[in-house]
Design a protein around this motif. Structure first.
Motif, PDB file in Angstrom:
ATOM      1  N   ARG A 169       0.845  -1.186   0.000  1.00 10.31           N
ATOM      2  CA  ARG A 169       0.000   0.000   0.000  1.00 10.31           C
ATOM      3  C   ARG A 169       0.883   1.239   0.000  1.00 10.31           C
ATOM      4  NH1 ARG A 169      -2.652   2.171   4.823  1.00 10.31           N
ATOM      5  NH2 ARG A 169      -1.876   0.274   5.783  1.00 10.31           N
ATOM      6  N   LEU A 170       0.707   2.111  -1.010  1.00 12.22           N
ATOM      7  CA  LEU A 170       1.480   3.348  -1.093  1.00 12.22           C
ATOM      8  C   LEU A 170       1.079   4.281   0.038  1.00 12.22           C
ATOM      9  CD1 LEU A 170       3.520   5.136  -2.630  1.00 12.22           C
ATOM     10  CD2 LEU A 170       1.571   5.985  -3.968  1.00 12.22           C
ATOM     11  N   ILE A 171       2.078   4.753   0.792  1.00  7.90           N
ATOM     12  CA  ILE A 171       1.841   5.640   1.926  1.00  7.90           C
ATOM     13  C   ILE A 171       2.182   7.086   1.570  1.00  7.90           C
ATOM     14  CG2 ILE A 171       2.535   6.193   4.304  1.00  7.90           C
ATOM     15  CD1 ILE A 171       0.907   3.609   4.077  1.00  7.90           C
ATOM     16  N   SER A 172       3.345   7.301   0.926  1.00  4.32           N
ATOM     17  CA  SER A 172       3.788   8.674   0.670  1.00  4.32           C
ATOM     18  C   SER A 172       4.865   8.710  -0.409  1.00  4.32           C
ATOM     19  CB  SER A 172       4.314   9.314   1.960  1.00  4.32           C
ATOM     20  OG  SER A 172       5.325   8.512   2.543  1.00  4.32           O
ATOM     21  N   ILE A 173       5.072   9.913  -0.948  1.00  8.02           N
ATOM     22  CA  ILE A 173       6.085  10.163  -1.973  1.00  8.02           C
ATOM     23  C   ILE A 173       6.938  11.339  -1.512  1.00  8.02           C
ATOM     24  CG2 ILE A 173       6.496  10.781  -4.391  1.00  8.02           C
ATOM     25  CD1 ILE A 173       3.668   9.637  -4.980  1.00  8.02           C
ATOM     26  N   HIS A 174       8.270  11.196  -1.655  1.00 10.33           N
ATOM     27  CA  HIS A 174       9.185  12.212  -1.136  1.00 10.33           C
ATOM     28  C   HIS A 174      10.281  12.555  -2.138  1.00 10.33           C
ATOM     29  CE1 HIS A 174       7.459  11.333   2.813  1.00 10.33           C
ATOM     30  NE2 HIS A 174       7.420  10.095   2.351  1.00 10.33           N
ATOM     31  N   SER A 175      10.700  13.801  -2.136  1.00 13.09           N
ATOM     32  CA  SER A 175      11.869  14.238  -2.885  1.00 13.09           C
ATOM     33  C   SER A 175      13.091  14.020  -2.002  1.00 13.09           C
ATOM     34  CB  SER A 175      11.742  15.720  -3.236  1.00 13.09           C
ATOM     35  OG  SER A 175      12.958  16.199  -3.753  1.00 13.09           O
ATOM     36  N   ASN A 176      14.152  13.490  -2.600  1.00 13.31           N
ATOM     37  CA  ASN A 176      15.378  13.217  -1.843  1.00 13.31           C
ATOM     38  C   ASN A 176      16.523  14.083  -2.363  1.00 13.31           C
ATOM     39  OD1 ASN A 176      17.024  11.936   0.026  1.00 13.31           O
ATOM     40  ND2 ASN A 176      17.415  10.176  -1.270  1.00 13.31           N
ATOM     41  N   GLU A 177      16.224  15.302  -2.721  1.00 14.72           N
ATOM     42  CA  GLU A 177      17.214  16.225  -3.296  1.00 14.72           C
ATOM     43  C   GLU A 177      18.408  16.462  -2.381  1.00 14.72           C
ATOM     44  OE1 GLU A 177      17.485  18.115  -6.263  1.00 14.72           O
ATOM     45  OE2 GLU A 177      15.925  16.796  -7.033  1.00 14.72           O
ATOM     46  N   ARG A 178      18.184  16.477  -1.087  1.00 21.99           N
ATOM     47  CA  ARG A 178      19.260  16.756  -0.133  1.00 21.99           C
ATOM     48  C   ARG A 178      20.390  15.740  -0.247  1.00 21.99           C
ATOM     49  NH1 ARG A 178      20.624  15.239   4.933  1.00 21.99           N
ATOM     50  NH2 ARG A 178      18.919  13.752   5.080  1.00 21.99           N
ATOM     51  N   PHE A 179      20.023  14.487  -0.521  1.00 21.95           N
ATOM     52  CA  PHE A 179      21.029  13.428  -0.593  1.00 21.95           C
ATOM     53  C   PHE A 179      21.462  13.139  -2.026  1.00 21.95           C
ATOM     54  CE2 PHE A 179      21.885   8.819  -1.061  1.00 21.95           C
ATOM     55  CZ  PHE A 179      23.073   8.775  -0.371  1.00 21.95           C
TER      56      PHE A 179
END
Length: 157
Positions: free
Chosen positions: A86-96
């Protein structure tokens, strides 16, 4: 993990990341919160990164994110999902990692099977999500707080 791989992994992994940054406009990864009947969450310790992490990894070309979540969970932990993640969330990982995005899935139905981490995973353990070890990766800790403590979702990893 074999001794030779443990010795070269700290050097080859950064090279892989550098090549990926130079050749890809965007990357996509998944992390999985596998939750057992007791409410514990499964975390992994990689051979090439410090601390505990949610299991996961990159989405392969032509692979759906759901399929990647199921595959990564099996490869890294040996758990075989018996129901769709089940998809919970989507995030940008630009910092890393510039251009990287991470999708977080939850899996509550699974059975044990063999893992095939190819030397990437040093340890796999179940933890109470409200009493995590001090060295849980910040992004994983934040995602678990969102899932289990109702903290507002952040768009950033």
């Amino acid at each position: 993990m074999t001794d030779w791989r443990a010795r070269i992994e700290p050097f080859t992994r950064p090279l892989f990341f550098a090549l990926s940054r130079a050749t890809r406009g965007m990357t996509l990864g998944v992390r999985i919160a596998a939750v057992d009947e007791g409410g514990r969450v499964l975390l992994v310790r990689h051979t090439y990164l410090p601390g505990w992490w949610l299991p996961g990894g990159g989405v392969d070309r032509g692979e759906t994110t759901d399929a990647a979540a199921v595959r990564e969970l099996r490869e890294e932990t040996g758990l075989i999902a018996t129901a769709p993640p089940r998809l919970i969330s989507i995030h940008s990982n630009e910092r890393f990692f510039r251009g990287d995005h991470v999708l977080v899935y939850r899996v509550d139905a699974f059975e044990a099977g063999p893992s095939d981490s190819r030397g990437e995973i040093d340890a796999v353990e179940w933890f109470d999500p409200l009493n995590l070890p001090s060295d849980v990766n910040r992004g994983s800790r934040d995602r678990l707080a969102e899932i289990f403590q109702g903290i507002p979702l952040s768009p950033h990893w």
